[in-house]
Design an enzyme around this catalytic site. Sequence first.
Site, PDB file in Angstrom:
ATOM      1  N   SER A 137      16.345  26.135  81.844  1.00  0.00           N
ATOM      2  CA  SER A 137      15.207  25.215  81.821  1.00  0.00           C
ATOM      3  C   SER A 137      14.803  24.814  83.239  1.00  0.00           C
ATOM      4  O   SER A 137      14.445  25.660  84.047  1.00  0.00           O
ATOM      5  CB  SER A 137      15.531  23.994  80.951  1.00  0.00           C
ATOM      6  OG  SER A 137      14.381  23.219  80.702  1.00  0.00           O
ATOM      7  N   ASP A 234      10.606  28.458  71.393  1.00  0.00           N
ATOM      8  CA  ASP A 234      10.852  27.357  72.330  1.00  0.00           C
ATOM      9  C   ASP A 234       9.682  26.375  72.246  1.00  0.00           C
ATOM     10  O   ASP A 234       8.556  26.707  72.623  1.00  0.00           O
ATOM     11  CB  ASP A 234      10.980  27.909  73.750  1.00  0.00           C
ATOM     12  CG  ASP A 234      11.459  26.872  74.750  1.00  0.00           C
ATOM     13  OD1 ASP A 234      11.235  25.663  74.521  1.00  0.00           O
ATOM     14  OD2 ASP A 234      12.060  27.265  75.768  1.00  0.00           O
ATOM     15  N   HIS A 264      14.737  26.362  72.578  1.00  0.00           N
ATOM     16  CA  HIS A 264      14.793  26.025  73.995  1.00  0.00           C
ATOM     17  C   HIS A 264      16.202  26.094  74.581  1.00  0.00           C
ATOM     18  O   HIS A 264      16.398  26.657  75.655  1.00  0.00           O
ATOM     19  CB  HIS A 264      14.205  24.632  74.228  1.00  0.00           C
ATOM     20  CG  HIS A 264      14.179  24.244  75.682  1.00  0.00           C
ATOM     21  ND1 HIS A 264      13.434  24.937  76.615  1.00  0.00           N
ATOM     22  CD2 HIS A 264      14.827  23.261  76.366  1.00  0.00           C
ATOM     23  CE1 HIS A 264      13.614  24.383  77.809  1.00  0.00           C
ATOM     24  NE2 HIS A 264      14.443  23.388  77.683  1.00  0.00           N
TER      25      HIS A 264
END
Length: 290
Positions: A137, A234, A264
């Site tokens: 991320s 996601d 995600h």
Amino acid sequence: MAAVALRSCRRGLSQILSNGGLSAFSSKRLEVDRRHKSTVQYASRPDLPKLAYRRVKGKSPGVVFLPGYGSNMNGQKAEALEEFCRSLGHSYLRFDYTGHGASEGVLAEGTIGTWKKDVLFVLDELAEGPQILVGSSIGGWLMLLAAIARPEKTAALVGISTAADHIVTSFNSLPIEARKEFEEKGEWTVPTKHSEEGLYKFSMDFLREAENHCVLQSPIPITCPVRLIHGLKDEDVPWHISMQVAERVLSPDVDVILRRHGQHRMSEKDDIKLMVYTIDDLIDKLTTMV
């Protein structure tokens, strides 16, 4: 356009993992490693908060894990990577950014620049030799920034749900009225499933500072191998960001790997297997090149 591919694995790892997945690999091969799990250490820095980290010494290239915003070094991906690196005898380092996990500092006072400095400190002072940076991320954004700043310490990159520029572009894509409202409040609140409060809060100062670190507006001067893994489901960071990164990096060796049902965090057993496959293949590639 980057190829959508995953290269074959080495040393029979695919067979090991297919027979029960990573959990089987761990229980059969890594019982000793679990008893010798790395311990938390603290790195002191002049006039800056101490950083908590765990390190396993071993061969080069090493692996450094960069967690996501609000996360820490004790997540499933970080733990799985330690077991994997131990099994191969390669070095591994995971740590908490300033204001995260066991590190000192306050999360709300951190910035992209703050955490970039954390990563560079780890590469300069704690990691030995070239590293495969694995960024999850916002860690994927930081991994790009680190690779640009320390090309000599970056052997390869593996981005997982890479969130390059995402905070900035998301805010800028809001309707003008909404942006003005948040600017007047001095704070942008974002609903999330990944926080106990159910939302993230970003100050306008945080967003303005983050703009200084955006990378997707021009070619990205990174020439090492790059692998970008992203889930099509996601809901936090759209997969097309990984495609944008792939299109902009200068490296000729870029693969994008899309998981049809991936979300995600990419922490399901098969997600972690894919991450391990990818890193194992890069280690094989890098050691063969030497």
